[in-house]
Scaffold this motif. Sequence first.
Motif, PDB file in Angstrom:
ATOM      1  N   LEU A 131     -13.218  30.336  36.957  1.00  0.00           N
ATOM      2  CA  LEU A 131     -13.523  28.905  36.944  1.00  0.00           C
ATOM      3  C   LEU A 131     -12.999  28.214  38.198  1.00  0.00           C
ATOM      4  N   GLY A 132     -11.844  28.667  38.694  1.00  0.00           N
ATOM      5  CA  GLY A 132     -11.280  28.065  39.898  1.00  0.00           C
ATOM      6  C   GLY A 132     -11.994  28.490  41.169  1.00  0.00           C
ATOM      7  N   ARG A 133     -12.211  29.787  41.327  1.00  0.00           N
ATOM      8  CA  ARG A 133     -12.805  30.303  42.558  1.00  0.00           C
ATOM      9  C   ARG A 133     -14.290  29.973  42.678  1.00  0.00           C
ATOM     10  N   LEU A 134     -14.972  29.818  41.561  1.00  0.00           N
ATOM     11  CA  LEU A 134     -16.425  29.637  41.594  1.00  0.00           C
ATOM     12  C   LEU A 134     -16.854  28.217  41.225  1.00  0.00           C
ATOM     13  N   GLN A 135     -15.931  27.275  41.324  1.00  0.00           N
ATOM     14  CA  GLN A 135     -16.251  25.904  40.924  1.00  0.00           C
ATOM     15  C   GLN A 135     -17.451  25.357  41.689  1.00  0.00           C
ATOM     16  N   ARG A 136     -17.467  25.561  43.008  1.00  0.00           N
ATOM     17  CA  ARG A 136     -18.561  25.037  43.827  1.00  0.00           C
ATOM     18  C   ARG A 136     -19.882  25.717  43.465  1.00  0.00           C
ATOM     19  N   GLU A 137     -19.857  27.040  43.326  1.00  0.00           N
ATOM     20  CA  GLU A 137     -21.088  27.774  43.015  1.00  0.00           C
ATOM     21  C   GLU A 137     -21.651  27.379  41.646  1.00  0.00           C
ATOM     22  N   LEU A 138     -20.751  27.188  40.680  1.00  0.00           N
ATOM     23  CA  LEU A 138     -21.212  26.826  39.339  1.00  0.00           C
ATOM     24  C   LEU A 138     -21.825  25.430  39.321  1.00  0.00           C
ATOM     25  N   GLN A 139     -21.218  24.522  40.059  1.00  0.00           N
ATOM     26  CA  GLN A 139     -21.766  23.170  40.120  1.00  0.00           C
ATOM     27  C   GLN A 139     -23.093  23.143  40.866  1.00  0.00           C
ATOM     28  N   GLN A 140     -23.203  23.954  41.918  1.00  0.00           N
ATOM     29  CA  GLN A 140     -24.471  24.039  42.651  1.00  0.00           C
ATOM     30  C   GLN A 140     -25.589  24.590  41.766  1.00  0.00           C
ATOM     31  N   TYR A 141     -25.232  25.487  40.866  1.00  0.00           N
ATOM     32  CA  TYR A 141     -26.235  26.045  39.971  1.00  0.00           C
ATOM     33  C   TYR A 141     -26.662  25.022  38.926  1.00  0.00           C
ATOM     34  N   GLY A 142     -25.840  23.989  38.711  1.00  0.00           N
ATOM     35  CA  GLY A 142     -26.206  22.934  37.775  1.00  0.00           C
ATOM     36  C   GLY A 142     -25.363  22.868  36.521  1.00  0.00           C
ATOM     37  N   GLN A 143     -24.306  23.677  36.470  1.00  0.00           N
ATOM     38  CA  GLN A 143     -23.434  23.657  35.299  1.00  0.00           C
ATOM     39  C   GLN A 143     -22.602  22.381  35.318  1.00  0.00           C
ATOM     40  N   SER A 144     -22.448  21.757  34.148  1.00  0.00           N
ATOM     41  CA  SER A 144     -21.722  20.497  34.060  1.00  0.00           C
ATOM     42  C   SER A 144     -20.225  20.742  33.904  1.00  0.00           C
ATOM     43  N   ALA A 145     -19.431  19.817  34.416  1.00  0.00           N
ATOM     44  CA  ALA A 145     -17.979  19.912  34.291  1.00  0.00           C
ATOM     45  C   ALA A 145     -17.563  19.872  32.820  1.00  0.00           C
ATOM     46  N   GLU A 146     -18.309  19.121  32.014  1.00  0.00           N
ATOM     47  CA  GLU A 146     -17.975  19.012  30.589  1.00  0.00           C
ATOM     48  C   GLU A 146     -18.119  20.355  29.893  1.00  0.00           C
ATOM     49  N   ARG A 147     -19.193  21.094  30.177  1.00  0.00           N
ATOM     50  CA  ARG A 147     -19.389  22.390  29.537  1.00  0.00           C
ATOM     51  C   ARG A 147     -18.389  23.412  30.058  1.00  0.00           C
ATOM     52  N   LEU A 148     -18.066  23.347  31.344  1.00  0.00           N
ATOM     53  CA  LEU A 148     -17.085  24.275  31.892  1.00  0.00           C
ATOM     54  C   LEU A 148     -15.705  24.041  31.296  1.00  0.00           C
ATOM     55  N   GLN A 149     -15.407  22.796  30.950  1.00  0.00           N
ATOM     56  CA  GLN A 149     -14.112  22.485  30.355  1.00  0.00           C
ATOM     57  C   GLN A 149     -13.923  23.235  29.045  1.00  0.00           C
ATOM     58  N   LYS A 150     -15.019  23.507  28.326  1.00  0.00           N
ATOM     59  CA  LYS A 150     -14.924  24.213  27.052  1.00  0.00           C
ATOM     60  C   LYS A 150     -14.579  25.698  27.232  1.00  0.00           C
ATOM     61  N   LEU A 151     -14.603  26.176  28.471  1.00  0.00           N
ATOM     62  CA  LEU A 151     -14.258  27.568  28.749  1.00  0.00           C
ATOM     63  C   LEU A 151     -12.846  27.717  29.299  1.00  0.00           C
ATOM     64  N   GLN A 152     -12.153  26.599  29.481  1.00  0.00           N
ATOM     65  CA  GLN A 152     -10.838  26.631  30.106  1.00  0.00           C
ATOM     66  C   GLN A 152      -9.777  27.218  29.181  1.00  0.00           C
ATOM     67  N   ARG A 184     -23.144  37.929  28.828  1.00  0.00           N
ATOM     68  CA  ARG A 184     -22.781  36.726  28.072  1.00  0.00           C
ATOM     69  C   ARG A 184     -21.847  35.833  28.889  1.00  0.00           C
ATOM     70  N   LEU A 185     -20.951  36.444  29.656  1.00  0.00           N
ATOM     71  CA  LEU A 185     -20.056  35.664  30.516  1.00  0.00           C
ATOM     72  C   LEU A 185     -20.857  34.884  31.555  1.00  0.00           C
ATOM     73  N   VAL A 186     -21.805  35.550  32.213  1.00  0.00           N
ATOM     74  CA  VAL A 186     -22.643  34.873  33.201  1.00  0.00           C
ATOM     75  C   VAL A 186     -23.434  33.755  32.539  1.00  0.00           C
ATOM     76  N   MET A 187     -23.932  34.008  31.343  1.00  0.00           N
ATOM     77  CA  MET A 187     -24.681  33.002  30.600  1.00  0.00           C
ATOM     78  C   MET A 187     -23.826  31.764  30.349  1.00  0.00           C
ATOM     79  N   LEU A 188     -22.590  31.980  29.893  1.00  0.00           N
ATOM     80  CA  LEU A 188     -21.713  30.852  29.592  1.00  0.00           C
ATOM     81  C   LEU A 188     -21.325  30.090  30.854  1.00  0.00           C
ATOM     82  N   LEU A 189     -20.992  30.817  31.915  1.00  0.00           N
ATOM     83  CA  LEU A 189     -20.566  30.160  33.153  1.00  0.00           C
ATOM     84  C   LEU A 189     -21.703  29.383  33.805  1.00  0.00           C
ATOM     85  N   SER A 190     -22.914  29.904  33.688  1.00  0.00           N
ATOM     86  CA  SER A 190     -24.052  29.270  34.352  1.00  0.00           C
ATOM     87  C   SER A 190     -24.678  28.145  33.534  1.00  0.00           C
ATOM     88  N   GLY A 191     -24.423  28.160  32.217  1.00  0.00           N
ATOM     89  CA  GLY A 191     -25.051  27.176  31.352  1.00  0.00           C
ATOM     90  C   GLY A 191     -26.382  27.629  30.784  1.00  0.00           C
TER      91      GLY A 191
END
Length: 333
Positions: free
Chosen positions: A129-150, A309-316
């Motif tokens: 989540l820390g190293r890929l924050q920029r890539e995940l946001q560029q893909y369109g994943q929301s900060a709110e959904r990523l927070q549920k994986l923290q 499943r991990l990629v699915m969750l991280l990408s949204g």
Amino acid sequence: MKQAIMRLRACINREIRSFLTARGYLEVQTPVLAPHLIPESHLEVFATEQIAPDGGAQPRYLVPSPEVWHKQLLGSGYGSIFEIARCFRNGEQRGAHHNNEFTMLEYYSVDADHLDSIRVTEGLLQHLLGRLQRELQQYGQSAERLQKLQPPFARMSVREAVLQYSGIDLDRHQQSSELAEAAARIGIRAAAGDSWERVFNHILVDRVEPALPDQRPLVLIDYPAQVRTLAEPADDPRYSRRWELYAGGVELANCYAEERSAQRVQQFFAAEAKAKRSCRVPHSVDWNYCRWFGSQFPRCSGVALGVDRLVMLLSGETNMSGVILFAESDRMV
């Protein structure tokens, strides 16, 4: 053809390797074809043959996980290891979270137990989540959904979860008939002759898993020992040192404090091989497999984590087919 998710997936694989190798884990690469498998009665496998030039043939099986190889490496002194492995399971249900061929991250931590593995897995998810924050946001994943994986992960025992969401106390229903009667009272009908494990799985899937909170990752810990695995028994012999991780409503990982007793491994093989007689695809079993266990087998804990499943969750994405090239559902006619 899914170029963006493949680029993101490559980044995730890179950071998984970075996290584990920096902590001293050795990456291994093991065969996907095996002459024998660990018997697991709940799994169906794929069978084929290795044909010799003289026309003879030997059975071979696509591995449902690399565990059959990894336990041999651990017993040979390899230390902490990991593999991002291709795995195959026949007879899988069709749905958003299943594919007959899939990718599994399996990692074993030496001189560790299942509780240590929770911390390693929390660290891995935090790293991604820390190293890929920029890539995940560029893909369109929301900060709110990523927070549920923290991390940190919430924890709940299986007994607590079953009691809370079904009203059934597993400690008071240790016989299959007792558990079946309790399940019937909440509308879950067991077939005549169903084992305790089968009734328990009905309760877990029908009543517990849909009700689990998804505001943060959750570890269900201490699974009933009547669900046979190669996990060590807990201090309470009715339970095993095992957990499963749920995130975003998805079962993401499974972990054991690994069994070390050669005798108990042999007993597991005997019981599961007998239960597998009803499977559609039989497979060979190495009855000397227990030789890897005993005094030379290290205290360790293994985690099997579904990479798709991990990629699915991280990408949204909401379906595994969205993160797999040529997924089974894409090829159905």
